[in-house]
Motif scaffolding. Structure first.
Motif, PDB file in Angstrom:
ATOM      1  N   MET C   1       0.819  -1.212   0.000  1.00 44.85           N
ATOM      2  CA  MET C   1       0.000   0.000   0.000  1.00 44.85           C
ATOM      3  C   MET C   1       0.845   1.251   0.000  1.00 44.85           C
ATOM      4  O   MET C   1       2.027   1.216   0.310  1.00 44.85           O
ATOM      5  N   ALA C   2       0.215   2.311  -0.285  1.00 39.24           N
ATOM      6  CA  ALA C   2       0.981   3.535  -0.500  1.00 39.24           C
ATOM      7  C   ALA C   2       1.117   4.345   0.769  1.00 39.24           C
ATOM      8  O   ALA C   2       0.405   4.123   1.747  1.00 39.24           O
ATOM      9  N   ASN C   3       1.972   5.290   0.752  1.00 37.43           N
ATOM     10  CA  ASN C   3       2.156   6.124   1.925  1.00 37.43           C
ATOM     11  C   ASN C   3       1.579   7.516   1.711  1.00 37.43           C
ATOM     12  O   ASN C   3       1.054   7.838   0.653  1.00 37.43           O
ATOM     13  N   LEU C   4       1.665   8.283   2.760  1.00 36.70           N
ATOM     14  CA  LEU C   4       1.082   9.617   2.737  1.00 36.70           C
ATOM     15  C   LEU C   4       2.176  10.619   3.018  1.00 36.70           C
ATOM     16  O   LEU C   4       3.030  10.374   3.873  1.00 36.70           O
ATOM     17  N   SER C   5       2.157  11.698   2.299  1.00 39.01           N
ATOM     18  CA  SER C   5       3.112  12.745   2.651  1.00 39.01           C
ATOM     19  C   SER C   5       2.420  14.102   2.625  1.00 39.01           C
ATOM     20  O   SER C   5       1.688  14.431   1.692  1.00 39.01           O
ATOM     21  N   ILE C   6       2.631  14.828   3.712  1.00 41.53           N
ATOM     22  CA  ILE C   6       1.987  16.128   3.864  1.00 41.53           C
ATOM     23  C   ILE C   6       3.072  17.170   4.040  1.00 41.53           C
ATOM     24  O   ILE C   6       4.013  16.970   4.818  1.00 41.53           O
ATOM     25  N   GLN C   7       2.951  18.257   3.289  1.00 41.16           N
ATOM     26  CA  GLN C   7       3.958  19.299   3.415  1.00 41.16           C
ATOM     27  C   GLN C   7       3.332  20.662   3.665  1.00 41.16           C
ATOM     28  O   GLN C   7       2.483  21.109   2.894  1.00 41.16           O
ATOM     29  N   ASN C   8       3.788  21.290   4.749  1.00 44.34           N
ATOM     30  CA  ASN C   8       3.437  22.683   5.055  1.00 44.34           C
ATOM     31  C   ASN C   8       1.943  22.964   4.944  1.00 44.34           C
ATOM     32  O   ASN C   8       1.508  23.970   4.405  1.00 44.34           O
ATOM     33  N   LEU C   9       1.160  22.064   5.477  1.00 42.75           N
ATOM     34  CA  LEU C   9      -0.294  22.183   5.339  1.00 42.75           C
ATOM     35  C   LEU C   9      -0.825  23.264   6.286  1.00 42.75           C
ATOM     36  O   LEU C   9      -0.545  23.256   7.483  1.00 42.75           O
ATOM     37  N   THR C  10      -1.605  24.187   5.733  1.00 33.04           N
ATOM     38  CA  THR C  10      -2.192  25.262   6.532  1.00 33.04           C
ATOM     39  C   THR C  10      -3.665  25.387   6.199  1.00 33.04           C
ATOM     40  O   THR C  10      -4.056  25.301   5.031  1.00 33.04           O
ATOM     41  N   LYS C  11      -4.466  25.553   7.224  1.00 42.68           N
ATOM     42  CA  LYS C  11      -5.898  25.712   7.005  1.00 42.68           C
ATOM     43  C   LYS C  11      -6.452  26.611   8.100  1.00 42.68           C
ATOM     44  O   LYS C  11      -6.171  26.418   9.281  1.00 42.68           O
ATOM     45  N   SER C  12      -7.195  27.625   7.707  1.00 49.61           N
ATOM     46  CA  SER C  12      -7.846  28.433   8.735  1.00 49.61           C
ATOM     47  C   SER C  12      -9.318  28.547   8.403  1.00 49.61           C
ATOM     48  O   SER C  12      -9.751  28.303   7.280  1.00 49.61           O
ATOM     49  N   PHE C  13     -10.070  28.882   9.416  1.00 46.27           N
ATOM     50  CA  PHE C  13     -11.509  29.015   9.211  1.00 46.27           C
ATOM     51  C   PHE C  13     -11.978  30.326   9.810  1.00 46.27           C
ATOM     52  O   PHE C  13     -11.808  30.567  11.010  1.00 46.27           O
ATOM     53  N   GLY C  14     -12.519  31.172   8.984  1.00 44.48           N
ATOM     54  CA  GLY C  14     -12.995  32.478   9.452  1.00 44.48           C
ATOM     55  C   GLY C  14     -11.894  33.262  10.127  1.00 44.48           C
ATOM     56  O   GLY C  14     -12.107  33.909  11.139  1.00 44.48           O
ATOM     57  N   GLY C  15     -10.663  33.173   9.607  1.00 39.38           N
ATOM     58  CA  GLY C  15      -9.563  33.949  10.159  1.00 39.38           C
ATOM     59  C   GLY C  15      -8.797  33.224  11.251  1.00 39.38           C
ATOM     60  O   GLY C  15      -7.636  33.509  11.504  1.00 39.38           O
ATOM     61  N   ALA C  16      -9.446  32.242  11.922  1.00 38.97           N
ATOM     62  CA  ALA C  16      -8.765  31.527  13.000  1.00 38.97           C
ATOM     63  C   ALA C  16      -8.011  30.342  12.410  1.00 38.97           C
ATOM     64  O   ALA C  16      -8.596  29.524  11.707  1.00 38.97           O
ATOM     65  N   PRO C  17      -6.698  30.266  12.667  1.00 38.36           N
ATOM     66  CA  PRO C  17      -5.949  29.143  12.104  1.00 38.36           C
ATOM     67  C   PRO C  17      -6.328  27.835  12.790  1.00 38.36           C
ATOM     68  O   PRO C  17      -6.430  27.769  14.009  1.00 38.36           O
ATOM     69  N   LEU C  18      -6.583  26.807  11.970  1.00 38.30           N
ATOM     70  CA  LEU C  18      -6.897  25.493  12.526  1.00 38.30           C
ATOM     71  C   LEU C  18      -5.667  24.596  12.459  1.00 38.30           C
ATOM     72  O   LEU C  18      -5.406  23.812  13.343  1.00 38.30           O
ATOM     73  N   LEU C  19      -4.955  24.753  11.362  1.00 39.71           N
ATOM     74  CA  LEU C  19      -3.736  23.972  11.175  1.00 39.71           C
ATOM     75  C   LEU C  19      -2.674  24.919  10.661  1.00 39.71           C
ATOM     76  O   LEU C  19      -2.944  25.756   9.808  1.00 39.71           O
ATOM     77  N   HIS C  20      -1.467  24.772  11.187  1.00 35.47           N
ATOM     78  CA  HIS C  20      -0.426  25.704  10.750  1.00 35.47           C
ATOM     79  C   HIS C  20       0.840  24.943  10.384  1.00 35.47           C
ATOM     80  O   HIS C  20       1.464  24.330  11.225  1.00 35.47           O
ATOM     81  N   ASP C  21       1.135  24.980   9.097  1.00 28.56           N
ATOM     82  CA  ASP C  21       2.428  24.488   8.620  1.00 28.56           C
ATOM     83  C   ASP C  21       2.721  23.068   9.108  1.00 28.56           C
ATOM     84  O   ASP C  21       3.761  22.811   9.700  1.00 28.56           O
ATOM     85  N   VAL C  22       1.792  22.195   8.886  1.00 29.20           N
ATOM     86  CA  VAL C  22       1.967  20.817   9.343  1.00 29.20           C
ATOM     87  C   VAL C  22       2.618  19.991   8.240  1.00 29.20           C
ATOM     88  O   VAL C  22       2.172  20.022   7.096  1.00 29.20           O
ATOM     89  N   SER C  23       3.699  19.293   8.597  1.00 28.99           N
ATOM     90  CA  SER C  23       4.330  18.377   7.645  1.00 28.99           C
ATOM     91  C   SER C  23       4.471  17.027   8.306  1.00 28.99           C
ATOM     92  O   SER C  23       4.823  16.938   9.481  1.00 28.99           O
ATOM     93  N   LEU C  24       4.167  15.977   7.557  1.00 25.79           N
ATOM     94  CA  LEU C  24       4.379  14.650   8.107  1.00 25.79           C
ATOM     95  C   LEU C  24       4.318  13.616   7.015  1.00 25.79           C
ATOM     96  O   LEU C  24       3.731  13.857   5.949  1.00 25.79           O
TER      97      LEU C  24
END
Lengths: 336, 526, 350
Positions: C1-24
């Motif tokens: 099976m395949a792997n997952l790679s996440i780089q510098n993931l950022t997500k905010s909602f209505g101005g409030a950051p939910l995720l900041h610069d997540v890499s894994l």
């Protein structure tokens, strides 16, 4: 708690108006009327002005009210019944519910328009006509007889309102002149050809807007629509049946005093008022009713064809009888 | 202390006889028109009954009515569900506004909508016109429950389905729709029931259904049995609808399998619909709200002709009609609430077959058309209870019968607010039953009871059928005035009455909906 | 099976950051646990991977394929990601078998493809296939939800707090069954949870999300023994802090001279000791300090003591001890630390 008090006051207030509304005054007539309500309003206002007797009115369709009076029987709150079609009066007369009309009152109108037994009074008259839309049908193509409308060439071209109280006398007249079998055949033909409307108002409006070429109506619906829309906007016309054809039947608006009335004198006064010069003039001159006043010498609304120019069939109101046969026939034909 | 039972432990004691009698009276009142109608119909005798029922007209009415019901229910189902999905599940702009506008038509009485359309285009006097008017009047009855069900639905279901390879459309068909089935079917059956019961809209459109035929038969009055027989047929259809609705709602309420934290529901990208669907909603609002209110406004500016208006228009006549409506509304609300209260107390505080029986009887009133109630009351009073005949009291009783289920739903939920354990807590603090009633139960239930009364008030003011048949001599209400003027094609004369009625109904409903939520205001179901 | 790679993931909602610069990254066939308090952004992370939401920036690759970036957002149904929701989210209108085959093609659905095999994989009897979801316990529902997610053979499996709604007893049992099934299926999986035990026991690696940032990601033991910050130390388990002086591999504090894990430091530090590292004895042993028992809380399998060290600054020390020999409150005891401790350069803010 304050709200509770406010609520109690409100309820008390409502209760008080309820009491005030109760018919407690000595001289209040109860009129059951199948007339158009503006006519009632005009007449009762004038009557109260003249006599000081107030009138409360229950309105409805003629057969409805007749049936109601039959159901109410001897306890009916009604003093006077004023309706648009004579058969309903004949029905009540047959059941012995009507009191004789004062002779002096009866004499005010020609005898053939009132009950032969003098138990109801003719007040106004109307004519059965065809309303037609010249854009859809030529006048020359209109039938000589009402019965022609059952012929196949009229398929899809004729509107009528079998459930309107004004249609019943016409059916009664056809039965009278041609017998039940012929009348039923005519109704079946009409049903096959025709477009059914709930009432004459609907039918005449449909002709005016061009949904149907022609419709069987009482003449005054056309004039009322004409008044409402203005002459510029109406593009339909009235066609009179000629030569005594049954289609030109005269419908009589009549009134009677109920035998059960506790205000006989006032009720008779109201009937006398209905055929008085003043009342008949009000009716004749208004742009509301468009019926022919039956009192000799009172001219109808100038827009109407003069009464003497009409050529109705030779059936008088008493001969027309009640509506029972007509109603049964309409049911049999599946029209009501 | 007879009152103890009133507030004491459920099912352990028998309800006190006074309460039981009061509730029995209310339930009996509902069953009365049923009984009278059936007795009147039976009075016709077999031969007459078969002659009257087997004639072509009845077949035609049956076809007319059933076809209309089927088309309306399907159309309302599609429109209501689509609107609910768009509002609850997509990112279309202006969702909240559309959501409100989708409910507003319920505050406009159908006969007003009918008045508006018929005065806009008299050519609508046919099946299409009838379908149009009832669809725009009743589609919120589907929208409301379906939108609520979508809100209640566990968002994880749809997300899981998507992660399993389903597109949004496929998720709707395979996951959402099956869950929506009870709400959707229930809503459609309510629509069907309302179409069956509707009178005013069809009478003005001159479209023949059972209710208008009953009215015609009553008017023509050739036989007292005929309207009763038609009414009996209509009753059978209505009760079938109500029973089906009951079954649908009782069965297969899937609900959530487990309860936990509730997350925000999915919000799908509307994509190319993003700008199309607001156009659709705007069009819908124009048709359902714009036309009625617009036509009223238009006719207000037109002169009204004395020839066709039933009374010469004056501020006085408007005030008189308004006052009559107000008075009947308040009296109706009071009597209905008084009748609903004992039933409500009984059904929220006690169990048992008798309680269930009484409650069900009351809800049965939902399926009894106003015209049948009115007809039965006329028939009853004209023969046997003469003093009530043609009285305001009789009309108010008719309102109470017709609107008892409406009040009962709200009264029940109001009494649920005053939970039994709170009452028990108060008793343990040394209060007697009366003090508990005054200091705990009523203060807690008061807003809900007020809402119930207000609901009945709105319903009475906008009621046409029973008012038409039962209004005492000389009483003209806003509704009967609109009816009378419109049936003589005097649209301009009807406009001031229609305007007052529409404003009162919409404003009152809006205030109530803001305070108690749309679901309690518009056609709450038990 | 395949792997997952996440780089510098950022997500905010209505101005409030939910995720900041997540890499894994997640290696094939492994289970990674993401631990976070509510509001830490862990559910958002899962929803971004599943495709239910669109990232503001950063990239997500599944099996090497770019599925989300600031310009691309592949639809969830095309990502091949299995998703097990908090309460299972079984379709209530479908039987267990129909639930399991929901994500398969029509023909496979008809054939009840792999139903028995999958039920066995998650440890449920084959007879369950015909049951309705309502007839299952919460734990059984979760197992069916897992079977359903595994049925189409996803490239990646996402588990969103799958055990949080279960009772304590069921939870342990279901955890084991699920872990075994995932192992047996050889699936690559991400489990998010707020439960430390769950994360530490199930994850081959454990990441901690704090306020939308990935604070640490490492093997469970390393996370527990050597958390990168005092906050993290507190979050991952109970911790006792002392001020101390570090000198190379040793640190001097109220508990004596302790050996430091990790690289040597110098100067004023905050020392973190896990309560179970503190050994309590009735008599002094070498390197031990004297303390008085203030309070005892008995838990059955163990007990927690609150103690005051004689001669140290006032303040409680917490020790977790085996429940067989519990000292009386008020009695004198001696404390010694077993194993290495961690020192932080910054003082712990109150």
């Amino acid at each position: 708690m304050k709200r509770l008090i406010a609520l109690s006051i409100l309820v008390a207030g409502l209760g008080a108006t309820e009491l005030a509304n109760a018919p407690a005054q000595a001289e209040t007539l109860t009129l059951y009327s199948a007339q158009h309500s503006q006519v009632d309003s005009m007449l009762t206002a004038e009557f109260t002005k003249q006599t000081g007797i107030t009138v409360q009115v229950r309105e409805g369709e003629g057969p409805d009210i007749a049936a109601q009076i039959l159901q109410e029987g001897a306890d009916s709150p009604a003093d006077v019944f004023f309706t648009e079609n004579s058969p309903e009066l004949n029905l009540l007369d047959e059941k012995g519910l009507l009191a004789p009309v004062d002779l002096a009152t009866l004499k005010q109108v020609p005898a053939q328009y009132s009950a032969a037994d003098g138990n109801w009074l003719g007040v106004l008259a109307r004519e059965n006509v065809l309303a037609y839309n010249p854009a859809l049908i030529k006048e020359s193509a209109l039938p000589a007889s009402l019965l022609d409308l059952a012929k196949p060439e009229w398929k899809g071209k004729i509107g009528f309102a079998p459930s309107d109280a004004d249609f019943l006398p016409l059916v009664s007249a056809v039965i009278k002149q041609y017998g039940k079998t012929a009348a039923l055949a005519w109704l079946n033909g009409l049903k096959a050809n025709g477009i059914v409307y709930q009432d004459d108002e609907g039918a005449v409006a449909a002709v005016a807007r061009g949904s149907v070429a022609a419709a069987i109506i009482n003449n005054y619906y056309w004039y009322r629509l004409d008044t409402d829309l203005g002459p510029a906007k109406i593009d339909s016309k009235v066609y009179h049946f000629k030569d005594g054809d049954v289609g030109g039947l005269i419908n009589i608006s009549g009134a009677a005093v109920l035998k059960s009335s506790k205000h006989q004198a006032a009720a008779q006064k109201f009937l006398a008022f209905l055929v008085s010069e003043k009342a008949q003039q009000i009716l004749g001159q208004s742009d509301i009713d468009y019926e022919y006043p039956l009192r000799p010498g009172v001219p109808p609304n100038a827009k109407l064809t003069p009464f003497k120019d009409l050529a109705p069939p030779a059936i008088n109101a008493s001969q027309l009888g009640d509506d029972q046969d007509a109603g049964a026939l309409l049911q049999q034909a599946g029209l009501i | 202390m007879p009152g103890i039972a009133l507030l004491s432990t459920r099912a352990l004691r028998l309800p006190n006889p006074g309460l039981l009698a009061a509730a029995g009276l209310a339930a009996g009142l509902v069953l009365l028109p049923l009984g009278v109608t059936l007795a009147d119909a039976a009075g016709a005798g077999w031969q007459m009954a078969s002659a009257l029922l087997l004639r072509p007209l009845v077949g035609e009415l049956l076809v007319n009515t059933l076809l209309l019901i089927a088309c309306t229910a399907v159309l309302c189902g599609v429109i209501g569900t689509a609107a609910a999905w768009a509002v609850e599940r997509t990112d279309l702009p202006g969702k909240r506004l559309w959501g409100v506008l989708a409910v507003v038509p319920l505050a406009i009485p159908p006969f007003i909508t009918s008045y508006a359309w018929i005065s806009l285009d008299p050519g609508l006097e046919n099946f299409a016109g009838a379908l149009l008017v009832v669809t725009v009047s009743y589609y919120p009855l589907v929208y409301l429950p379906v939108a609520a069900a979508l809100r209640e639905m566990d968002p994880a279901l749809e997300e899981t389905a998507r992660s399993l390879g389903n597109s949004v459309g496929s998720v709707f068909l395979r996951v959402a729709l099956p869950q929506l089935r009870p709400a959707l079917l229930g809503g459609m059956l309510l629509v069907a029931l309302d179409v069956l019961v509707e009178f005013g809209a069809f009478a003005l459109l001159r479209f023949r259904t059972f209710t208008t035929a009953i009215y015609s038969a009553y008017r023509a009055g050739f036989s007292g049995a005929e309207p009763a027989l038609l009414a009996a047929v209509l009753l059978v259809l209505c009760i079938a609808c109500l029973a089906a609705e009951y079954l649908v709602r009782g069965k297969a309420q899937y609900g959530r399998l487990a309860r936990g934290t509730r997350r925000q529901a999915a919000c799908y990208n509307a994509g190319r619909w993003k700008f199309l669907s607001p156009v659709g909603f705007a069009l819908m609002a124009l048709i359902t709200i714009g036309v009625p209110l617009g036509m009223i406004t238009y006719w207000l500016t037109q002169p009204s002709y004395a020839a066709t208006s039933t009374v010469a228009y004056s501020l006085g006549s408007l005030l008189a009609a308004g006052w009559a409506s107000l008075r009947l509304g308040v009296l109706g609300a009071i009597l209905t609430l008084v009748l609903a209260l004992p039933l409500g107390i009984l059904s929220t505080r006690y169990d048992g077959w008798l309680v269930t029986l009484l409650e069900r009887s009351a809800y049965l009133a939902q399926s009894i058309p106003g015209i049948v109630v009115a007809l039965a009351l006329v028939s009853l009073t004209v023969h046997s209870i003469r003093p009530l005949y043609q009285s305001t009291a009789l009309l108010v009783i008719a309102y109470a019968i017709v609107f008892l289920p409406l009040a009962l739903v709200s009264v029940r939920s109001a009494l649920m607010q005053a939970q039994k354990r709170l009452e028990e807590g108060a008793r343990s603090l040394g209060l007697n039953w009366l003090q508990v009633l005054l200091r705990v139960t009523l203060p807690l239930a008061a807003p809900g009871l007020g809402a119930a009364a207000a609901l009945v008030f709105i319903a009475v003011v906008t009621e046409l059928t029973a008012t038409l048949l039962l209004a005492p001599i000389g009483t003209r209400t806003l509704a009967t005035q609109i009816w009378a003027d419109t049936s003589t094609l005097a649209f301009a004369a009807a406009a001031p009455y229609a305007a007052v009625l529409a404003v009162v109904s919409v404003a009152a409903s809006w205030l109530l909906a803001r305070r108690f939520g749309a679901a309690t205001v518009f056609r709450p179901v038990p | 099976m395949a792997n997952l790679s996440i780089q510098n993931l950022t997500k905010s909602f209505g101005g409030a950051p939910l995720l900041h610069d997540v890499s894994l990254t997640v290696d094939p066939g492994t289970l990674i646990a993401i631990l976070g308090a509510s509001g830490s952004g862990k559910t958002t992370l899962l929803r971004l991977i599943a495709g239910f939401e669109r990232p503001d920036s950063g990239e997500i690759r599944i099996g090497g394929e770019l599925v989300a970036s600031d310009t691309i957002c592949k639809r969830p149904e095309l990502r091949g990601v299995g998703y097990v929701a908090q309460e299972g989210a079984l379709f209530p209108h479908l039987s267990v078998a129909d639930n399991i085959t929901f994500g398969l093609k029509r023909a496979e659905r008809r054939a009840r493809h792999r139903v028995a095999e999958l039920l066995e994989l998650v440890g449920l009897p084959g007879a369950y296939a015909k049951r309705g979801p309502q007839e299952l316990s919460g734990g059984e529902q979760q197992r069916v939800a897992l079977a359903r997610a595994l049925a189409p053979g996803p490239k990646l499996l996402l588990l969103d707090e799958p055990f949080s709604a279960l009772d304590a007893g069921l939870r342990a049992e279901t955890r084991e069954a699920v872990a075994a099934a995932i192992r047996a299926a050889g699936a690559t999986a991400i489990l998010v949870t707020h439960d430390q035990d769950e994360a530490l026991s199930m994850g081959q690696r454990v990441g901690v999300l704090q306020n939308g940032r990935l604070a640490q990601i490492s093997a469970p033991e390393a996370l527990y023994r050597q958390p990168v910050s005092p906050e993290l130390a507190n979050f991952v388990g109970a911790a006792v802090f002392f001020p101390g002086q570090a000198i190379g591999p040793k640190v001097i504090c109220a508990l004596g001279a302790l050996s430091l894990a990790g690289p040597a430091v110098h100067g004023s530090v905050e020392v973190m000791v896990r309560p179970e590292q503190i050994k309590v004895t009735n008599a002094p042993v070498p390197g031990s300090v004297r303390a008085i028992v203030n309070h005892v809380t008995f838990y059955g399998h163990d007990a927690v003591l609150r103690l005051a060290i004689v001669g140290a600054e006032p303040g409680d020390v917490t020790a977790r001890i085996f429940s067989q020999s519990i000292p009386e409150p008020g009695s004198d005891v001696w404390l010694a630390v077993e194993g290495d401790v961690v020192a932080y350069a910054e003082p712990v803010s109150a």
